[in-house]
Design a protein around this motif. Structure first.
Motif, PDB file in Angstrom:
ATOM      1  N   ASP A 201      42.500  20.879  66.277  1.00 19.97           N
ATOM      2  CA  ASP A 201      42.433  19.430  66.432  1.00 19.97           C
ATOM      3  C   ASP A 201      43.510  18.885  67.329  1.00 19.97           C
ATOM      4  N   THR A 202      44.131  19.759  68.090  1.00 19.51           N
ATOM      5  CA  THR A 202      45.221  19.271  68.921  1.00 19.51           C
ATOM      6  C   THR A 202      44.719  18.639  70.192  1.00 19.51           C
TER       7      THR A 202
ATOM      8  N   SER B 228      42.360  14.078  66.263  1.00 22.49           N
ATOM      9  CA  SER B 228      43.679  14.672  66.126  1.00 22.49           C
ATOM     10  C   SER B 228      44.623  13.672  65.491  1.00 22.49           C
ATOM     11  N   PRO B 229      45.355  14.140  64.509  1.00 28.24           N
ATOM     12  CA  PRO B 229      46.268  13.225  63.838  1.00 28.24           C
ATOM     13  C   PRO B 229      47.369  12.824  64.804  1.00 28.24           C
TER      14      PRO B 229
ATOM     15  N   ALA C 297      48.808  18.609  60.087  1.00 27.26           N
ATOM     16  CA  ALA C 297      49.082  18.152  61.448  1.00 27.26           C
ATOM     17  C   ALA C 297      49.243  19.389  62.314  1.00 27.26           C
ATOM     18  N   PRO C 298      48.897  19.268  63.586  1.00 27.09           N
ATOM     19  CA  PRO C 298      49.071  20.438  64.439  1.00 27.09           C
ATOM     20  C   PRO C 298      50.535  20.824  64.529  1.00 27.09           C
ATOM     21  N   LEU C 299      50.774  22.118  64.678  1.00 26.41           N
ATOM     22  CA  LEU C 299      52.144  22.562  64.893  1.00 26.41           C
ATOM     23  C   LEU C 299      52.612  22.003  66.214  1.00 26.41           C
TER      24      LEU C 299
ATOM     25  N   GLN D   9      49.724  25.987  71.496  1.00 25.66           N
ATOM     26  CA  GLN D   9      48.417  26.580  71.626  1.00 25.66           C
ATOM     27  C   GLN D   9      48.398  27.984  71.061  1.00 25.66           C
ATOM     28  N   THR D  10      49.531  28.667  71.168  1.00 21.69           N
ATOM     29  CA  THR D  10      49.623  30.034  70.661  1.00 21.69           C
ATOM     30  C   THR D  10      50.451  30.008  69.394  1.00 21.69           C
TER      31      THR D  10
END
Ligand SMILES: Nc1ncnc2c1ncn2[C@@H]1O[C@H](COP(=O)(O)OP(=O)(O)OP(=O)(O)O)[C@@H](O)[C@H]1O
Ligand SMILES: [Zn+2]
Length: 800
Positions: free
Chosen positions: A206-207, A265-266, A276-278, A288-289
């Protein structure tokens, strides 16, 4: 307007060649075409098209458009990237992505079966009657199957078809793979730690990384990132990648809810960290990785399965890369337990027709999950949504011939080009990946404990200076006692020695002659099962002689040191009534047999397993409680800058096979250097400290990922030629500030397959574009003459 096409050919050529496109044919970049090359016709890929003025052209024409899926833009860019990064000819890089069906595969594309046509043959014979009797049930059978069942030859069946008594019907090919069901199993089986980890992982979807808007957005976006060598530094020039990153075109989402239906995306910095995405601490944007780091037996597989499930739910494709041998039935069954079906698999053992069908199904999107060895990275996915690299630290990911690439690093690149998350999973991550995670370039998710409350094994050292084995033996008394105790309890013991064969060296005790390979500077290794002396580098094999070839003495050939076969002999004497399996990659029967034996071990069908490093790789042996490492020091003495890291990883992996089932495990480690930092870290379980120290040392020495390395291996059939060419190159190396060129030095393996080898090593600061320097140096170097060859290995993993 007529066209000109620049066609890249999958041969060791660096440039695309121009061809005229015949009137009436319109080509697009990525199309696979047939073109004349010298006297023959060959397939290539359109790398560029231009308009050409009407009228004549002295270019040779494209002769046809092949009916295979065009190479997608991300895949073409991967080829460009790979060639630029490894300095391999672009055509060689293309060859990895373009494996065309061979002729046998093409002619066989339609399988036919036969069934009774319901009328008698015009000329009845006994054989014909037998075949028709079998076919009388009206079922459709393959021709071969019918012939076999009836006990007649194929020509009888063919005759009946010609005669009209049997009719041929096309067989529907079985699907390459069934669709995995992402919701086949609920997530209720996950532990709390696993659920948390899976949630964090899935936030990567979701980023917005895979939405078209964020692509190719200039210098601070993904553009620059994709240029950096994934293995570490931020070295490659920005220009390089800007070049390789035209604005991205992508396929529309499969269905509206692929992009819209999911939670948006939050916003960054939201309170709830877990879904939440890192975020990258360094760049303040989503990563992304992601490194998925969990101790052995922590259940990383189940965690990344959830990411695979999420990817499939979103209608995208997932690729799981594994070191080849880890493609066990056990893993495929675990996949099936989670997704209802086994995944499609891709590895070197898959033959022509199946390979092509799988490639085609990957290209259409029909196959949604592929589990494969490193070459699966070059499959033509229609819409790649996730790459998982399992056991990312494995050196098997580095290809050491042809195009010298590291599949883990190229997976990161492909992920960036496709705009999809990449998960690197390991219990013992590589230093490169660790550093990337520390710097915030990669995200990091940690599973600190084993699944199901199981404990990590207790690890104890056996000091071989004190606890000496009996003369001529290799198992020390405490090791023997521990194995005895474990098997007496009905548990399994694993004895690990990273040496194939019976003995690594054979000598004549009368004259001292040592048996050496005639093509390589290596000792021949005795293989007692095969009654042969074998070179582990070129495969040269000779029968073990009765008498010394040098002095003629009988009964004086003496094996020196142990290999797994010798340990097996010792174990058989010590434990005569126990079932012993020896696992070594060189046994007859190949991968298939190995897989079967690994399964037998997992099923508890033996008491003692004796194996080389292949038993250390990701296996789950639930009955195994004791791991005995027979020579922990083996890898520590090599001159390889990664010797400590490698040994630590290997020992932690192999000891991590103990105690994964119901009963707790332990490990005993035979060593002559119990105080060596690697052994000490292993015993104390202080992996963090080991990594910190190792990272500090690399930094001080300017070694990867804090500096960059490339090796040049100059080889020739004559030693002088190789050395002279190496020296000639060194003379024009002219390294600028920040670059050091070492050598030429005779390679540790000075002779392989009859070729003498010298090595040059280029070491640069992190900020230097090592590829540009290498290209420039090679341009200035004398061209190799005669049989001299120069191989280039950027980010070398092997220094032999
Ligand atoms: N949620 C779960 N439910 C049931 N069993 C699980 C679950 N998660 C993990 N396990 C079991 O725990 C064991 C270890 O899991 P797994 O093989 O994924 O570990 P790993 O982290 O990959 O370890 P390694 O790095 O040593 O290969 C396996 O036997 C697996 O079946
Ligand atoms: Zn050899």
């Amino acid at each position: 307007m007529p066209q000109t096409a620049d066609v890249l050919i999958p041969l060791a050529l660096d440039t695309a060649y121009s061809y005229a496109v015949p009137d009436g044919l319109v080509l697009s970049v990525g199309d696979v075409v047939q073109i004349p090359l010298g006297p023959r016709e060959i397939a290539g890929v359109v790398w560029g098209v231009a308009e050409r003025p009407a009228g004549g052209s002295n270019l040779r024409p494209v002769t046809g458009l092949l009916d295979v899926p065009p190479l997608s833009e991300p895949l073409r860019r991967l080829v460009d990237w790979l060639a630029r990064y490894t300095l391999a000819p672009k055509g060689s890089a293309l060859a990895m992505a373009l494996r065309l069906p061979d002729e046998s595969a093409r002619t066989e594309t339609m399988r036919v079966g036969v069934r009774s046509a319901g009328k008698p043959p015009s000329r009845p014979t006994a054989a014909r009657a037998k075949a028709l009797a079998v076919a009388a049930d009206g079922a459709i059978r393959g021709k071969g199957a019918l012939a076999k069942e009836a006990g007649v030859s194929l020509s009888v069946v063919d005759g009946l078809i010609d005669d009209g008594a049997l009719e041929a019907v096309p067989l529907v090919p079985e699907p390459v793979a069934l669709r995995p069901d992402p919701d086949f199993l609920s997530t209720a089986h996950l532990s709390e730690a696993q659920s948390e980890a899976a949630k964090q992982l899935n936030a990567a979807f979701d980023t917005g990384l895979s939405s078209p808007r964020t692509r190719g957005e200039g210098r601070d976006g993904l553009v620059v990132d994709a240029a950096s060598p994934p293995g570490g530094g931020e070295g490659a020039s920005r220009d390089e990648l800007l070049l390789a990153t035209p604005p991205h075109r992508r396929l529309p989402p499969r269905s509206a809810d692929d992009e819209v239906g999911k939670a948006p995306s939050p916003p960054a910095g939201r309170g709830d960290a877990h879904d939440a995405p890192l975020m990258s601490a360094a760049a303040g944007r989503p990563v992304q990785t992601i490194l998925l780091e969990g101790v052995t037996g922590s259940g990383k597989t189940e965690v990344y399965f959830e990411a695979v499930a999420e990817c499939v739910r979103r209608g995208r494709q997932a690729l799981v890369l594994m070191p080849e041998i880890a493609l066990t039935a056990q893993f495929l069954d675990r996949f099936a337990a989670r997704f209802g079906v086994r995944p499609a698999t891709w590895h070197s053992g898959i033959g022509g027709r199946r390979r092509e069908r799988l490639r085609a199904a990957v290209a259409t999107g029909e196959v949604s999950v592929v589990v494969g060895a490193r070459s699966a990275l070059f499959l033509p996915f229609r819409e790649l949504g996730l790459i998982v690299v399992d056991e990312e630290h494995e050196s098997a990911y580095k290809q050491e011939d042809g195009v010298h690439y590291h599949a883990r690093d190229m997976a990161v690149v492909r992920g960036k080009l496709e705009g999809c998350p990449v998960v690197l999973a390991s219990a013992t991550p590589s230093i490169e990946t660790r550093v990337n995670a520390q710097r915030g370039r990669y995200g990091r998710i940690v599973l600190p404990e084993r699944f199901g409350g199981r404990r990590l094994p207790d690890i104890t050292a056996i000091d071989m200076r004190l606890d000496k084995p009996e003369r001529g033996r290799f198992l020390s008394p405490p090791m023997v006692a521990a194995v005895k105790a474990a098997v007496a309890e009905g548990e399994q013991a694993l004895l690990f020695l990273n040496r194939r064969g019976y003995a690594p060296l054979t000598l004549c005790s009368a004259c001292g002659h040592r048996y050496q390979c005639r093509n390589c500077s290596t000792w021949l290794v005795e293989h007692r099962f095969r009654k042969a002396l074998v070179c582990h580098h070129c495969g040269y094999t000779e029968r073990k002689p009765e008498a010394c070839v040098e002095c003629g003495a009988f009964d004086h050939l003496t094996p020196c040191g142990p290999g797994v076969e010798r340990i097996a002999e010792e174990a058989a004497e010590l434990f005569p009534d126990k079932r012993i399996i020896v696992l070594s990659s060189d046994f007859p029967g190949g991968t298939e047999r190995l897989r079967q034996e690994l399964e037998a071990v997992a099923a508890g069908e033996c008491d003692i397993v004796i194996g080389t490093q292949l038993v250390a790789k990701g296996h789950n042996f639930p009955h195994l409680t004791l791991v005995g490492v027979l020579d922990a020091d083996i890898g520590l003495t090599s001159g390889d800058p990664r010797a400590a890291e490698r040994t630590f990883q290997l020992l932690q992996q192999v000891t991590g096979r103990a105690g994964r089932g119901e009963r707790p495990g332990r490990a005993l480690v035979q060593t002559f250097q119990p105080d060596h930092p690697v052994i000490a870290a292993l015993l104390s379980g202080e992996a963090e400290r080991f990594y910190d120290e190792e990272i500090a040392q690399r930094e001080n020495a300017g070694l990867p990922p804090f500096g960059r390395l490339a090796a040049l291996i100059v080889s020739a059939a004559e030693r002088d030629l190789a050395e002279a060419h190496g020296q000639a190159m060194a003379r024009v190396a002219d390294p600028p500030a920040g670059v050091m060129v070492l050598g030429p030095a005779e390679a540790p393996l000075a002779l392989i397959r009859g070729r003498y080898r010298f090595r040059l090593l280029v070491k640069t600061d992190r900020g230097i574009d090592i590829q540009s320097y290498l290209r420039d140096w090679l341009d200035r170097s004398p061209k190799p003459r005669g049989n001299v060859k120069v191989a280039i290995d950027v980010d070398p993993q092997s220094f032999l």
